[in-house]
Design a protein around this motif. Structure first.
Motif, mmCIF file in Angstrom:
data_model
loop_
_atom_site.group_PDB
_atom_site.id
_atom_site.type_symbol
_atom_site.label_atom_id
_atom_site.label_comp_id
_atom_site.label_asym_id
_atom_site.label_seq_id
_atom_site.Cartn_x
_atom_site.Cartn_y
_atom_site.Cartn_z
ATOM 1 N N ASP A 16 -4.989 1.348 -2.933
ATOM 2 C CA ASP A 16 -4.691 1.134 -1.514
ATOM 3 C C ASP A 16 -5.035 -0.309 -1.146
ATOM 4 O O ASP A 16 -6.176 -0.645 -0.827
ATOM 5 C CB ASP A 16 -5.510 2.106 -0.662
ATOM 6 C CG ASP A 16 -5.236 1.939 0.827
ATOM 7 O OD1 ASP A 16 -4.384 1.114 1.191
ATOM 8 O OD2 ASP A 16 -5.889 2.651 1.626
ATOM 9 N N TYR B 202 0.008 5.028 0.823
ATOM 10 C CA TYR B 202 -1.176 5.060 1.687
ATOM 11 C C TYR B 202 -0.831 4.710 3.136
ATOM 12 O O TYR B 202 -1.326 5.338 4.057
ATOM 13 C CB TYR B 202 -2.238 4.070 1.190
ATOM 14 C CG TYR B 202 -2.762 4.386 -0.180
ATOM 15 C CD1 TYR B 202 -3.825 5.271 -0.353
ATOM 16 C CD2 TYR B 202 -2.201 3.802 -1.308
ATOM 17 C CE1 TYR B 202 -4.318 5.566 -1.614
ATOM 18 C CE2 TYR B 202 -2.690 4.082 -2.580
ATOM 19 C CZ TYR B 202 -3.735 4.975 -2.725
ATOM 20 O OH TYR B 202 -4.201 5.260 -3.978
ATOM 21 N N ALA C 234 0.848 -1.200 0.000
ATOM 22 C CA ALA C 234 0.000 0.000 0.000
ATOM 23 C C ALA C 234 0.875 1.238 0.000
ATOM 24 O O ALA C 234 0.654 2.176 0.773
ATOM 25 C CB ALA C 234 -0.946 -0.016 1.199
#
Length: 424
Positions: free
Chosen positions: A172, A72, A69
């Motif tokens: 994400d 994020y 991710a």
């Protein structure tokens, strides 16, 4: 029949159209669904146990991929692991629900792992207990074989004739539950990795480079984890604008606070405070929160408490005694920047020029990037401090001391010997 052959026969997985003229490359076949459908996500001990049993009973190499991710969340942890193996099919594993995959790693035993850009995924896989004993990196194989584009989608298209949908690569992946389109994309990323590996092995063998690739793969598999980066705050984007030590201290303080906040909140540091804002504050040295608010990156959307937190970091840097201020730059290990060689050591500059030209010519002849033939840093180090005795053995020893593999030494050693000898 391979996955690719089966996929080609299944018209539900591709579009149809008229046959192109002989002199035009056929349009790639879009892969729309994994062959067995989207696998269920293993997020419990029982589900993981079933995956382990299936893959332990499978045969041949194992295609492995991981989704992070980045941008994020804090750090580079894996949020989804994808695998595929003959006899086991594909599997998706949630490392949030199953944070320890060491049992899976053990079950795979000495099986070869197939990864694309292995050095990107190995650190996060290692963190959850998965470390290969041997691997095949399809991206690196593509580089060594001379493919101009080595992203997974480009390689699958140019080598196998299929088009992978890449629209979810930057999403994400910490999102829960993961949407089906994302899971479909993730499963397709390992769908044809075994076929890609086999085709690239044949191409490398044809070019006489398979032995070179195997040396590279072994070096990646045996490499220890990278040590923590020293003074990571110095890599703040725009750092080159900050020259005074007091301003550099502001960068260090703001970066450190930002990192602590990002780690505590488990979000990307850039979402806490941008690099550009850190640099603006360092250059301006604001006297108070009001002055800080006027700077780009510290606007009205930022709460008073946050602003006070950043101003406190600035104030700490401003109050440091001179003896505790950071130096303008790290003393780089190894030779100075090449642009200064002509003044510092003209003979070394001549050696480097000759070596670079020789390496460039050989890389072009071998159809591979220069940095894969030999790292530029290795060339610089050998040219800056050449062996005292300019013999083949001495040059080979110097190259090996800087981490060059045997095949690289065999290819580049004679060229560097001539470059070092003719420029003295």
């Amino acid at each position: 029949m391979t996955d690719a052959q089966e996929t080609a026969e299944d018209t539900s997985l591709r579009t149809t159209g008229g046959a192109p003229p002989d002199d035009v490359a056929p349009a790639p076949i879009p892969l729309l669904e994994p062959r067995e459908g989207i696998p269920p996500v293993a997020a419990s001990d029982d589900a993981l146990a079933r995956v382990i049993a299936d893959f332990a009973a499978g045969t041949g190499p194992v295609a492995v991929d991981a989704e992070r991710a980045s941008g994020y969340r804090y750090g580079q942890r894996a949020y989804l692991v994808q695998l595929r193996r003959e006899g086991a099919g594909s599997a998706l594993i949630d490392p949030v629900g199953c944070p320890d995959l060491s049992g899976l790693g053990e079950a795979l035993g000495p099986a070869e792992w197939i990864l694309h850009a292995a050095t990107q995924d190995l650190p996060c896989l290692r963190d959850i207990g998965m470390t290969p004993t041997s691997l095949f990196d399809t991206e690196l194989a593509g580089r060594l074989a001379g493919f101009p584009r080595v992203g997974l989608g480009a390689m699958v298209e140019s080598v196998l004739g299929y088009a992978l949908e890449k629209g979810h690569s930057a999403v994400d992946w910490s999102t829960r539950p993961l949407p089906d389109p994302w899971l479909r994309y993730a499963a397709l990323d390992v769908e044809l990795l075994v076929d890609l590996r086999n085709a690239l092995e044949e191409e490398l063998e044809r070019q006489g480079k398979l032995g070179w690739a195997l040396e590279e793969f072994a070096a990646i598999a045996s490499a220890p984890p990278a040590p923590p980066r020293k003074d990571p705050w110095r890599r703040t984007s725009g750092m080159h604008k900050v020259r005074r030590r007091r301003q550099i201290a502001v960068v260090r303080e703001l970066w450190t606070v930002r990192d602590q906040v990002a780690q505590r909140r488990d979000i990307s540091p850039g979402k806490v405070l941008g690099d550009a804002a850190i640099i603006e504050a360092a250059l301006a040295l604001p006297a108070n929160v009001h002055a800080l608010t006027a700077l780009p990156g510290f606007g009205h959307r930022m709460g008073r408490r946050q602003l006070e937190q950043w101003q406190a970091a600035v104030d700490r840097a401003k109050e440091l005694p001179e003896s505790e201020l950071p130096q303008p730059g790290q003393q780089p290990a190894g030779p100075p920047p090449p642009r200064s060689w002509a003044d510092k050591d003209p003979a070394a500059a001549a050696r480097l020029s000759a070596a670079r030209a020789a390496v460039s010519e050989l890389a072009e002849r071998l159809h591979m990037p220069q940095e894969n033939l030999i790292t530029p840093d290795t060339v610089r180090r050998v040219c800056w401090e050449p062996p005292k005795a300019l013999t083949p053995g001495a040059v080979e020893t110097a190259l090996a001391g800087h981490g060059a593999r045997r095949w690289q030494i065999e290819q580049v050693g004679p060229l560097l010997l001539r470059a070092l000898d003719t420029s003295t």
